[in-house]
Design a protein around this motif. Structure first.
Motif, short mmCIF file in Angstrom:
data_model
loop_
_atom_site.label_atom_id
_atom_site.label_comp_id
_atom_site.label_asym_id
_atom_site.label_seq_id
_atom_site.Cartn_x
_atom_site.Cartn_y
_atom_site.Cartn_z
N UNK A 1 5.36 -21.03 5.55
CA UNK A 1 5.54 -20.72 4.12
C UNK A 1 4.20 -20.66 3.39
N UNK A 2 3.33 -21.66 3.55
CA UNK A 2 2.07 -21.60 2.79
C UNK A 2 1.24 -20.35 3.11
N UNK A 3 1.29 -19.91 4.34
CA UNK A 3 0.54 -18.70 4.72
C UNK A 3 1.01 -17.51 3.88
N UNK A 4 2.32 -17.39 3.73
CA UNK A 4 2.88 -16.26 2.98
C UNK A 4 2.69 -16.44 1.48
N UNK A 5 2.89 -17.67 1.04
CA UNK A 5 2.70 -17.94 -0.39
C UNK A 5 1.25 -17.71 -0.78
N UNK A 6 0.36 -18.07 0.14
CA UNK A 6 -1.06 -17.88 -0.13
C UNK A 6 -1.42 -16.39 -0.17
N UNK A 7 -0.84 -15.63 0.75
CA UNK A 7 -1.10 -14.19 0.77
C UNK A 7 -0.71 -13.58 -0.58
N UNK A 8 0.40 -14.04 -1.09
CA UNK A 8 0.86 -13.53 -2.39
C UNK A 8 -0.09 -13.94 -3.52
N UNK A 9 -0.43 -15.22 -3.55
CA UNK A 9 -1.28 -15.73 -4.62
C UNK A 9 -2.66 -15.06 -4.60
N UNK A 10 -3.12 -14.78 -3.40
CA UNK A 10 -4.45 -14.17 -3.29
C UNK A 10 -4.44 -12.74 -3.85
N UNK A 11 -3.39 -12.02 -3.61
CA UNK A 11 -3.31 -10.67 -4.18
C UNK A 11 -3.25 -10.77 -5.70
N UNK A 12 -2.54 -11.76 -6.16
CA UNK A 12 -2.46 -11.96 -7.60
C UNK A 12 -3.83 -12.22 -8.21
N UNK A 13 -4.63 -13.02 -7.54
CA UNK A 13 -5.95 -13.32 -8.10
C UNK A 13 -6.87 -12.10 -7.95
N UNK A 14 -6.65 -11.33 -6.90
CA UNK A 14 -7.41 -10.09 -6.72
C UNK A 14 -7.16 -9.14 -7.90
N UNK A 15 -5.92 -9.06 -8.31
CA UNK A 15 -5.58 -8.18 -9.42
C UNK A 15 -6.23 -8.66 -10.71
N UNK A 16 -6.27 -9.96 -10.85
CA UNK A 16 -6.91 -10.51 -12.05
C UNK A 16 -8.38 -10.14 -12.08
N UNK A 17 -9.02 -10.25 -10.92
CA UNK A 17 -10.44 -9.90 -10.85
C UNK A 17 -10.65 -8.42 -11.17
N UNK A 18 -9.76 -7.63 -10.66
CA UNK A 18 -9.85 -6.18 -10.90
C UNK A 18 -9.70 -5.89 -12.41
N UNK A 19 -8.75 -6.55 -13.00
CA UNK A 19 -8.57 -6.42 -14.46
C UNK A 19 -9.83 -6.77 -15.21
N UNK A 20 -10.41 -7.89 -14.81
CA UNK A 20 -11.60 -8.37 -15.52
C UNK A 20 -12.75 -7.41 -15.32
N UNK A 21 -12.87 -6.92 -14.09
CA UNK A 21 -13.97 -6.03 -13.76
C UNK A 21 -13.96 -4.78 -14.63
N UNK A 22 -12.78 -4.21 -14.79
CA UNK A 22 -12.69 -2.96 -15.56
C UNK A 22 -12.12 -3.19 -16.96
#
Ligand code: ARG
Length: 602
Positions: free
Chosen positions: A477-498
């Motif tokens: 479960x943590x592996x999958x939950x982490x995969x999800x959370x990481x994409x979420x933080x990636x999107x945040x970074x992308x938002x901030x970047x642009x």
């Protein structure tokens, strides 16, 4: 859904090609060797006998016909030549295949076109938490019988499995458009209550029970069994209490109601933590008044007989031992109740199907039950299915026992999982606030218990291997939950970047820019999600969904580790972020079907 679209095309083409032939059953499935294509059909092979023709020849004929009818080349080129650009584009969009090949001994293999893969990404981003849902089960009612602990006794790990698997099946069928009725068939009636009522009358303490229902009731039960060793008379006295209860003696009914109510309070705590819901809690007692009629109906339909004073249903015809429905002393049984329950669910709920999520150990019992129901003529309307599962094994592979108070309490298992998760979270992300850590630990801890169960074929016995369950690497479960959370933080970074707001972020990404093989493979895998959900319902196997999302997360992780996302050119970054978002959505939908929450941050 792609497999169905291909089936439809094949049905049509074969109908055109070989008129007057009844098309036999055939499959469209994912070939084991991916080089062969994304989908593969055995239709030519099943036709060979009927047509008296070589399957390779048939597959060539079918392939050529598809290429003419829906293939990328012909009419599209024609349209373009005629200058009808819009039509040409529409055709491209419709084009499912980029290549069709045949392989020995007669398989037809289909490679899905990039256009179609892109179209699917758009669909995921649009459907969001509905991606994968359908109306397959429209107008069909399915009753799921799960959890079903026995009142006054602790819910043991077997009930935990039933609860987790049952709730997941509930979610899956609901997602597929079925009307689902979750029913908790608690063991709230029967001879054990005589002992308990006796014990309560002599040694019981109302206040203590209210404070700690099941634990105190268990103590009473244990005490009864201890005293019986020196005083055999107690057995008889307990029997009398049971009889009085069955005859609806006021005092005994009152005590019984109290014990039921307090027990349910305890179970509810566990259900709340685990996020379990029922539409009905109709315990065995609910059917008490209907049992006489069951016995009557069996007699009328001449399927029962007397045997040494008891009443049985003879099941020789099914090669099964007789089914006891009334004891010599006139008492009814678990079995009698279950027969009444089938009838009730058929009449009142209009159930098309009933699933019994109960451990393997009751396999013979359910065979007997279903066969008896068949003899009664009830199975014409309702389909009955025993959803069996294996045991939970303790340390060193021993069966976990619950008798005589030596229980491993479910609450303790849950607590332990959350505590261990807390440690892991602290190590992984010490920067989180205390409150955040607590929330993450809870979601990861509960997710781990559920995923440990649902990621394995339900028939296998499971153990609690805490290290594996809570590991961030591997199928957990943590592996999958982490995969999800990481994409979420990636999107945040992308938002901030642009400097984008959340709404604009995925505005018209250009999926043509996703050219890497690794990206295409993710897109191909995404295509299968709706099919996986249907398969998992057909086989009543949530682990197919678990396996699927694990594969998806692994594909994505490879992509994430090997491909620049934010650092790539702006439009490519956008397309890759949109791809990532589709993956996150799918992971989330899949985990939710397993009853597991995701985390935006961990
Ligand atoms: N209470 C039963 C047990 O713990 C399970 C009941 C399952 N449901 C049913 N309809 N028989 O063994």
């Amino acid at each position: 859904m792609v497999n169905k679209e291909i089936k439809e095309i094949l049905d049509k083409i074969v109908g055109d090609l070989y008129k007057d032939i009844k098309i036999p059953d055939f499959v469209v499935e994912w070939p084991k060797q991916k080089e062969h294509g994304d989908y593969s059909s055995n239709i030519a092979m099943v036709l060979a006998g009927k047509l008296n023709k070589n399957p390779m020849e048939i597959s060539e004929e079918i392939k050529n016909k598809i290429n003419i009818m829906v293939g990328p080349s012909n009419h599209n080129i024609l349209r373009q030549a005629q200058g009808d650009k819009q039509q040409a584009q529409d055709d491209i969009n419709k084009n499912l295949f980029v290549k069709i090949t045949v392989a020995k001994p007669g398989f037809i293999n289909f490679r899905i076109s990039d256009q179609y893969l892109r179209k699917n990404l758009c669909a995921i981003l649009k459907k969001k938490n509905e991606f994968g849902s359908s109306d397959l089960g429209k107008n069909k009612t399915i009753v799921i019988d799960y959890s079903a602990p026995n009142i006054a006794k602790p819910m043991h790990v077997g009930h935990l499995r039933s609860t987790i698997i049952g709730q997941s099946l509930y979610n899956i069928y609901k997602y597929l458009g079925y009307k689902v009725i979750g029913d908790n068939h608690t063991g709230d009636w029967g001879t054990q209550f005589g002992k308990l009522i006796y014990a309560y009358k002599y040694w019981g303490d109302k206040k203590k029970i209210k404070k700690n229902p099941i634990e105190e009731m268990t103590k009473l039960y244990v005490r009864f069994h201890k005293e019986v060793e020196t005083n055999k008379e107690l057995e008889e006295l307990a029997r009398k209490e049971t009889k009085k209860l069955q005859d609806k003696n006021n005092e005994n009914i009152k005590i019984w109601k109290f014990l039921v109510k307090e027990s349910l309070k305890d179970y509810k705590k566990i259900y709340e933590i685990l996020g379990i819901k029922f539409d009905y809690v109709l315990g065995e007692s609910f059917y008490d008044d209907m049992l006489v009629n069951v016995i009557k109906e069996c007699a009328e339909k001449k399927i029962s007989s007397k045997s040494e004073g008891a009443i049985i249903v003879n099941l020789d015809k099914f090669n099964l031992p007789p089914f006891l429905i009334r004891k010599t002393d006139g008492a009814y049984l678990y079995a009698t109740t279950d027969l009444a329950t089938i009838k009730y669910r058929e009449d009142k709920f209009r159930a098309d199907k009933i699933l019994y999520v109960v451990s393997n150990e009751q396999a013979l019992y359910f065979q007997q039950l279903f066969s008896s129901s068949e003899l009664l003529g009830w199975n014409d309307k309702v389909k009955l299915e025993h959803i069996k599962f294996g045991m939970v094994l303790g340390e060193m592979g021993k069966k976990l026992s619950t008798r005589r108070g030596e229980t491993i309490k479910l609450e303790d298992v849950i607590k332990k999982s959350i505590e261990l998760a807390k440690k892991v979270v602290e190590e992984k992300n010490p920067k989180l606030s205390n409150k955040e850590k607590k929330g993450v630990a809870r979601t990861v801890g509960l997710g781990s218990i559920k995923y440990n169960d649902l990621s394995q074929n339900r028939l296998t016995d499971i153990t609690f291997d805490w290290d594996k369950m809570l590991s961030f690497e591997g199928n957990s479960a943590p592996y999958l939950q982490y995969a999800y959370a990481r994409i979420n933080s990636l999107m945040k970074k992308y938002n901030a970047l642009y400097k984008l707001d959340r709404i604009n972020i995925l505005d018209k990404p250009d999926f043509n820019l996703l050219k890497e093989n690794i990206e295409k493979n993710i897109m191909r895998h995404l295509l299968k999600f709706p099919e996986v959900i249907e398969n998992s319902a057909r086989e009543n196997s949530p682990h197919l969904i678990a396996l699927y999302i694990y594969e998806l997360a692994s594909l994505y992780n490879n992509f994430y580790n090997s491909t620049p996302i934010l650092k790539s050119e702006r439009n490519i970054a956008k397309a890759r972020i949109a791809l990532s978002k589709s993956v996150a959505t799918t992971i989330k939908n899949g985990l939710n079907l397993l009853g597991i929450d995701v985390l935006e941050k961990m």
